[in-house]
Design a protein around this motif. Structure first.
Motif, PDB file in Angstrom:
ATOM      1  N   VAL A  10       0.828  -1.375  -0.004  1.00  0.00           N
ATOM      2  CA  VAL A  10       0.024  -0.010  -0.064  1.00  0.00           C
ATOM      3  C   VAL A  10       0.900   1.164  -0.157  1.00  0.00           C
ATOM      4  CG1 VAL A  10      -1.617   1.329   1.237  1.00  0.00           C
ATOM      5  CG2 VAL A  10      -1.931  -1.001   1.087  1.00  0.00           C
ATOM      6  N   LEU A  11       2.209   1.370   0.766  1.00  0.00           N
ATOM      7  CA  LEU A  11       3.063   2.331   0.893  1.00  0.00           C
ATOM      8  C   LEU A  11       3.516   2.630  -0.493  1.00  0.00           C
ATOM      9  CD1 LEU A  11       4.044   4.422   2.698  1.00  0.00           C
ATOM     10  CD2 LEU A  11       5.875   2.922   3.332  1.00  0.00           C
ATOM     11  N   HIS A  12       3.807   1.632  -0.969  1.00  0.00           N
ATOM     12  CA  HIS A  12       4.568   1.527  -2.561  1.00  0.00           C
ATOM     13  C   HIS A  12       3.530   2.403  -3.442  1.00  0.00           C
ATOM     14  CE1 HIS A  12       5.682   0.252  -6.644  1.00  0.00           C
ATOM     15  NE2 HIS A  12       7.085   0.380  -6.154  1.00  0.00           N
ATOM     16  N   ASN A  13       2.360   1.973  -3.468  1.00  0.00           N
ATOM     17  CA  ASN A  13       1.174   2.577  -4.247  1.00  0.00           C
ATOM     18  C   ASN A  13       1.132   3.876  -3.990  1.00  0.00           C
ATOM     19  OD1 ASN A  13       0.929   0.041  -5.586  1.00  0.00           O
ATOM     20  ND2 ASN A  13      -0.899  -0.473  -4.325  1.00  0.00           N
ATOM     21  N   LEU A  14       1.194   4.334  -2.564  1.00  0.00           N
ATOM     22  CA  LEU A  14       0.962   5.710  -2.202  1.00  0.00           C
ATOM     23  C   LEU A  14       1.993   6.645  -2.804  1.00  0.00           C
ATOM     24  CD1 LEU A  14      -0.536   5.081   1.478  1.00  0.00           C
ATOM     25  CD2 LEU A  14      -1.850   6.079  -0.758  1.00  0.00           C
ATOM     26  N   PHE A  15       3.256   6.041  -2.736  1.00  0.00           N
ATOM     27  CA  PHE A  15       4.393   6.926  -3.423  1.00  0.00           C
ATOM     28  C   PHE A  15       4.182   6.961  -4.678  1.00  0.00           C
ATOM     29  CE2 PHE A  15       5.858   7.019   0.884  1.00  0.00           C
ATOM     30  CZ  PHE A  15       6.896   8.340   1.058  1.00  0.00           C
ATOM     31  N   GLU A  16       3.669   5.996  -5.307  1.00  0.00           N
ATOM     32  CA  GLU A  16       3.566   6.317  -6.849  1.00  0.00           C
ATOM     33  C   GLU A  16       2.627   7.254  -7.154  1.00  0.00           C
ATOM     34  OE1 GLU A  16       2.394   2.259  -8.444  1.00  0.00           O
ATOM     35  OE2 GLU A  16       4.385   1.745  -9.105  1.00  0.00           O
ATOM     36  N   GLU A  17       1.471   7.299  -6.188  1.00  0.00           N
ATOM     37  CA  GLU A  17       0.583   8.128  -6.422  1.00  0.00           C
ATOM     38  C   GLU A  17       1.213   9.792  -6.200  1.00  0.00           C
ATOM     39  OE1 GLU A  17      -3.338   9.902  -4.157  1.00  0.00           O
ATOM     40  OE2 GLU A  17      -2.652   7.854  -4.175  1.00  0.00           O
ATOM     41  N   ALA A  18       2.357   9.725  -5.403  1.00  0.00           N
ATOM     42  CA  ALA A  18       2.758  10.921  -4.940  1.00  0.00           C
ATOM     43  C   ALA A  18       3.723  11.585  -6.278  1.00  0.00           C
ATOM     44  CB  ALA A  18       3.639  10.706  -3.637  1.00  0.00           C
ATOM     45  N   SER A  19       4.337  10.657  -6.839  1.00  0.00           N
ATOM     46  CA  SER A  19       5.104  10.857  -7.908  1.00  0.00           C
ATOM     47  C   SER A  19       4.344  10.975  -9.087  1.00  0.00           C
ATOM     48  CB  SER A  19       6.276   9.968  -7.905  1.00  0.00           C
ATOM     49  OG  SER A  19       5.841   8.525  -8.232  1.00  0.00           O
ATOM     50  N   ASP A  20       3.012  11.070  -9.135  1.00  0.00           N
ATOM     51  CA  ASP A  20       2.105  10.982 -10.164  1.00  0.00           C
ATOM     52  C   ASP A  20       2.294   9.680 -11.366  1.00  0.00           C
ATOM     53  OD1 ASP A  20       0.858  13.336  -9.655  1.00  0.00           O
ATOM     54  OD2 ASP A  20       2.393  14.438 -10.357  1.00  0.00           O
ATOM     55  N   ALA A  21       2.845   8.348 -10.602  1.00  0.00           N
ATOM     56  CA  ALA A  21       2.865   7.288 -11.551  1.00  0.00           C
ATOM     57  C   ALA A  21       1.793   6.776 -11.703  1.00  0.00           C
ATOM     58  CB  ALA A  21       3.829   6.395 -10.696  1.00  0.00           C
ATOM     59  N   ILE A  22       0.723   7.090 -10.531  1.00  0.00           N
ATOM     60  CA  ILE A  22      -0.720   6.337 -10.772  1.00  0.00           C
ATOM     61  C   ILE A  22      -1.580   7.366 -11.345  1.00  0.00           C
ATOM     62  CG2 ILE A  22      -2.755   5.378  -9.642  1.00  0.00           C
ATOM     63  CD1 ILE A  22      -0.639   4.254  -7.358  1.00  0.00           C
ATOM     64  N   PRO A  23      -2.416   6.990 -12.360  1.00  0.00           N
ATOM     65  CA  PRO A  23      -3.189   7.899 -12.938  1.00  0.00           C
ATOM     66  C   PRO A  23      -4.392   8.057 -12.112  1.00  0.00           C
ATOM     67  CG  PRO A  23      -2.717   6.251 -14.627  1.00  0.00           C
ATOM     68  CD  PRO A  23      -2.226   5.887 -13.382  1.00  0.00           C
ATOM     69  N   HIS A  24      -4.981   9.297 -12.217  1.00  0.00           N
ATOM     70  CA  HIS A  24      -6.162   9.577 -11.259  1.00  0.00           C
ATOM     71  C   HIS A  24      -7.317   8.609 -11.409  1.00  0.00           C
ATOM     72  CE1 HIS A  24      -4.772  13.041  -8.914  1.00  0.00           C
ATOM     73  NE2 HIS A  24      -4.124  13.175 -10.144  1.00  0.00           N
TER      74      HIS A  24
END
Length: 306
Positions: free
Chosen positions: A115-129
């Motif tokens: 979950v933490l990894h996914n959140l940091f991907e989101e923080a770096s805009d690696a996950i589309p909204h």
């Protein structure tokens, strides 16, 4: 008449709450005396659990897993304190608690790290909204990252207390993707990762966590640099972290490495400290010890041998 009196007393005792002192007295009573089954059945049901060790271990996993997914911050903190008090060896319930299943706890750790990894991907805009759920988008990213780090540290503290945290060091060292995301993340969120490293450094530096040289070296090579970058933010957002203890422990942990590895890391610290001052940990005391061991004592030994 006597039997009826005993039966009446037992019925009364079965019907009322007990203090812990009274419970111990009743346990002692039932080990020394035998009563007829009809009289003692309900009492014994309150005194002795029929749950197996496996059931209790599964319950422990269920409890910690439920805490890590709890959405209410106040309830989560209250439950963490409760469960840690029950599971830690320093607990007043130590004599009665079964061993916890290490694999179960590491499975929950892995889940939190994912979950933490996914959140940091989101923080770096690696996950589309569009891939984010409404529930996820409704909460600030910083709060969600902090929650997962709190969860990981909660589990880590139990593992440390149980002397089961050696494998966690390897787990944390191998978070290569998180390290890459740390480089790209904003300082106001990336420092959260160093909160996990801080717990490990303090445990190693205070002799509560015993790892092989390769594990210590791997941890420092991976997370020492990020800690230098994040130290200023850790000072501003301590969240219960003892910064003096962290500085002391970092130095002590560094000093457990071979001298050549110490040289590389102390030079990295020296450059950072000369640029950033108080935004960097003060490892001067450990640096002096390294210098003395590397040069002064080395020259004395060489002089004696020659």
């Amino acid at each position: 008449m006597f039997r009826r009196g005993v039966s009446s007393c037992l019925k009364y005792l079965e019907a009322v709450p007990w203090t812990e002192e009274e419970e111990e007295k009743l346990r002692s009573l039932f080990t020394r005396f035998k009563f007829d089954e009809a009289t003692s059945r309900d009492m014994l049901a309150r005194l002795h659990s029929q749950q197996s060790t496996d059931t209790l271990q599964n319950l422990a996993r269920h409890l910690v897993s439920s805490i890590t997914t709890c959405s209410d911050a106040n309830a989560r903190n209250e439950l963490k304190s409760l469960v840690k008090g029950l599971l830690c060896k320093s607990s007043v319930y130590e004599k009665e608690q079964p061993d916890i299943n290490k694999e179960d706890f590491y499975a929950v750790c892995q889940s939190c790290m994912s979950v933490l990894h996914n959140l940091f991907e989101e923080a770096s805009d690696a996950i589309p909204h569009e891939r984010m759920t409404k529930k996820e988008m409704g909460k600030p990213l910083i709060a969600r990252i902090s929650k997962q780090v709190d969860n990981i540290n909660f589990l880590l503290e139990i593992l440390l207390d149980r002397q089961m945290a050696e494998e966690f060091v390897d787990l944390w060292v191998n978070q290569g993707n998180l390290l890459k995301l740390h480089e790209r993340a904003s300082p106001m969120v990336r420092y959260e990762l160093s909160r996990v490293s801080a717990i490990l450094f303090i445990a190693m530096g205070t002799r509560k966590l015993h790892c092989c040289s390769e594990a210590r070296s791997g941890l420092l090579q991976a997370w020492f640099g990020p800690m230098l970058l994040d130290f200023g933010w850790l000072q501003r957002c301590r969240k219960g972290l003892d910064m003096k203890a962290l500085e002391e422990a970092m130095g002590q942990t560094l000093l457990t490495l071979p001298l050549k590895q110490q040289y590389v890391l102390f030079m990295e610290w020296f450059r950072c400290f000369s640029r950033n001052g108080s935004e960097c940990p003060n490892l001067s005391k450990a640096f002096q010890i390294w210098w003395r061991r590397s040069f002064l004592r080395g020259s004395e030994t060489h002089a004696v041998e020659s």
